[in-house]
Design an enzyme around this catalytic site. Sequence first.
Site, mmCIF file in Angstrom:
data_model
loop_
_atom_site.group_PDB
_atom_site.id
_atom_site.type_symbol
_atom_site.label_atom_id
_atom_site.label_comp_id
_atom_site.label_asym_id
_atom_site.label_seq_id
_atom_site.Cartn_x
_atom_site.Cartn_y
_atom_site.Cartn_z
ATOM 1 N N PRO A 83 0.805 -1.228 0.000
ATOM 2 C CA PRO A 83 0.000 0.000 0.000
ATOM 3 C C PRO A 83 0.838 1.279 0.000
ATOM 4 O O PRO A 83 0.536 2.207 -0.747
ATOM 5 C CB PRO A 83 -0.805 -0.115 1.298
ATOM 6 C CG PRO A 83 -0.844 -1.565 1.602
ATOM 7 C CD PRO A 83 0.445 -2.131 1.087
ATOM 8 N N LYS A 149 -2.819 -5.591 -10.660
ATOM 9 C CA LYS A 149 -2.558 -5.017 -11.979
ATOM 10 C C LYS A 149 -1.376 -4.074 -11.820
ATOM 11 O O LYS A 149 -1.038 -3.680 -10.714
ATOM 12 C CB LYS A 149 -3.771 -4.212 -12.448
ATOM 13 C CG LYS A 149 -4.893 -5.029 -12.998
ATOM 14 C CD LYS A 149 -5.876 -4.156 -13.734
ATOM 15 C CE LYS A 149 -7.002 -3.735 -12.829
ATOM 16 N NZ LYS A 149 -8.158 -3.217 -13.576
ATOM 17 N N GLY A 150 -0.776 -3.675 -12.958
ATOM 18 C CA GLY A 150 0.306 -2.703 -12.882
ATOM 19 C C GLY A 150 -0.212 -1.396 -12.330
ATOM 20 O O GLY A 150 -1.303 -0.968 -12.680
ATOM 21 N N GLY A 152 2.052 1.349 -12.161
ATOM 22 C CA GLY A 152 2.833 2.247 -13.017
ATOM 23 C C GLY A 152 2.483 3.705 -12.931
ATOM 24 O O GLY A 152 2.507 4.295 -11.867
ATOM 25 N N GLU A 153 2.156 4.290 -14.065
ATOM 26 C CA GLU A 153 1.814 5.708 -14.095
ATOM 27 C C GLU A 153 0.334 5.897 -14.394
ATOM 28 O O GLU A 153 -0.059 6.880 -15.008
ATOM 29 C CB GLU A 153 2.673 6.458 -15.113
ATOM 30 C CG GLU A 153 3.973 6.964 -14.538
ATOM 31 C CD GLU A 153 5.035 5.889 -14.465
ATOM 32 O OE1 GLU A 153 5.013 4.992 -15.328
ATOM 33 O OE2 GLU A 153 5.865 5.946 -13.547
#
Lengths: 200, 68
Positions: A83, A149-150, A152-153
Site C-alpha cells: 500500500p 494489476k500494474g 505504473g503511471e
Amino acid sequence: MSGSSSTSGRSVRDARAGLLVASVICASLAREAGRAVKLLHTREEEFLASHPRMPMRYWVRLGFHRDGRVAASAVDCGTVIHPAAAEGRVHGAVTQGIGLAMVEYVDWYNGAPTNPQLVDYPIPSAMMLPRQHVAFADSYEPSGPYGAKGIGEIGLDAIPAAIANAIADAVGVRGSVAYKRAMAVEFAARALLRAWERTR
Amino acid sequence: VNRAALQCGMCTPGHVMAAVALLERNPNPGEAEIVESMDSVYCRCTGYARIRGAYTEAIALLAKAEGR
C-alpha cells in the site's frame, strides 16, 4: 557471414539481449543470401517489434479543490500488494501529470533538444504541489499475480485531460491535448488572442 | 525506506542531505520549512508526499533519541 557472427558474439558480451535476436536473424539471412546484411535499428521498428503489454482496463477518478488543486485520486490496480509504495506511485504519477500539462515542454531545434538540462526543463517541485489523498478500488484482476494489476503511471493519465478540460471550460477554446500537453500558457495565450480578435 | 519515500532512489541522497541540514539547523521544523527544504531537490517519482512523511518520522526519531 563471419562478420555477422562476430556482431552477434559482441552483442552477447554487451548483454544486449534485444540485439542478440536480431543479430541471429541477420546471420541466418546473410547465410541464406550469401552476402553481407545490414542491421538497422530505427525508433519506428523498435516500437513495432517490442513486446506489447497485455490489454488491461483501468479506471481513475480524480477530485479537485475549487481553486483547481488536485485533492484526491482513486485508482483501480487490482489487489494492492504494497500500500505505501502503491500510494507513492500514484502521488508521483499525479505529479508527473501536473508537470506534463503545466510546466514541461521538450523544445527541439535542428534535431537537438534546446532544453536538455533541469535548469531549462522544469519539473514540479515540492512547493508546486498540493497535499493529496489516494484511494484504491477494492478489485481483483484474475490474470495478474495475486489479483494485482500494474500501478505504473496510471494515476498520470487523467491529469492532463482534466487540466485541458478545465482550461477549455474556462476560456471556451479546445486545443489538441495529444500534441501539446505543455499547453497551459501557450493555450491560454492563444485563447486570449482569439478572444481579442473577436472583439475587433 | 521505512516510509517508502523513494522509488528510483536517484534523488534520495539529495533529500537526505537537505533533511539533515534542516534538522541540524532546526530539530523541530514546521510544515513550511519542510516543504521549503524539499523544494531544493527535484524528485521525479514520488510526488514528495512520502518524502514529507519521512521528514516527519525523522523528526520524531530525533526527538525520541534526544529524550524530548
